[in-house]
Enzyme design. Sequence first.
Site, PDB file in Angstrom:
ATOM      1  CG  HIS A 106      23.258 -14.998  30.395  1.00 42.94           C
ATOM      2  ND1 HIS A 106      24.632 -14.889  30.298  1.00 42.94           N
ATOM      3  CD2 HIS A 106      22.889 -14.283  31.494  1.00 42.94           C
ATOM      4  CE1 HIS A 106      25.067 -14.137  31.299  1.00 42.94           C
ATOM      5  NE2 HIS A 106      24.040 -13.750  32.029  1.00 42.94           N
ATOM      6  CE1 TYR A 166      27.384 -16.605  29.434  1.00 42.69           C
ATOM      7  CE2 TYR A 166      28.135 -16.379  27.164  1.00 42.69           C
ATOM      8  CZ  TYR A 166      27.153 -16.243  28.118  1.00 42.69           C
ATOM      9  OH  TYR A 166      25.923 -15.735  27.768  1.00 42.69           O
TER      10      TYR A 166
END
Length: 187
Positions: A141, A98
Amino acid sequence: MTPTVDMSSNTATATTTDYKPKNAAFRVGLGDITPNNLGQLKRLNTVLFPVVYTATFYKEVLEVGEFAKIIYFNDVCVGAVCCRKENVAGSTSMQNLYIATLGVLAPYRRLGLGSKMLEHILENAELPASTGPRIGKVYLHVQANNEEALEFYKKHGFAVAEKCEKYYPQFEVSDAFRLEKVMVAEN
């Protein structure tokens, strides 16, 4: 001619780059994040992101090796990337990566520095793990209204996996897109 990198700091390791704007001489280097330069990373993140990161975040950054870097431009710290490894449910041979932060100070954008950091992360994610799980996918994101970031990641092979409503509840534009790039297909 490839510019040379002369990083005088004894806590940073440097790499070279082939990127060079017309009529400009400069040095670019990626440095390890260490306890000695963690303060620089904290200051960068304060300027770059509207989020306050916890002590746990910075502790984890010190433990991910090649997946957390500071980028230097002519020996000035101008950006950073920080990732975390996440276990994949039901798999002992695969992890996901991530990208928690990737940013460059505004005056140094459009010089290829963000691309250099992202390419470093992706190259290391592709490497077979000498021990432990491989990286199956890299994801992050992006706030739904951040067209520049969306285009940047798409240019590097990321695709929109889903729209996450109210992902950033503290912001006026709270929706985000989860972008991902598959590195190794799951078995």
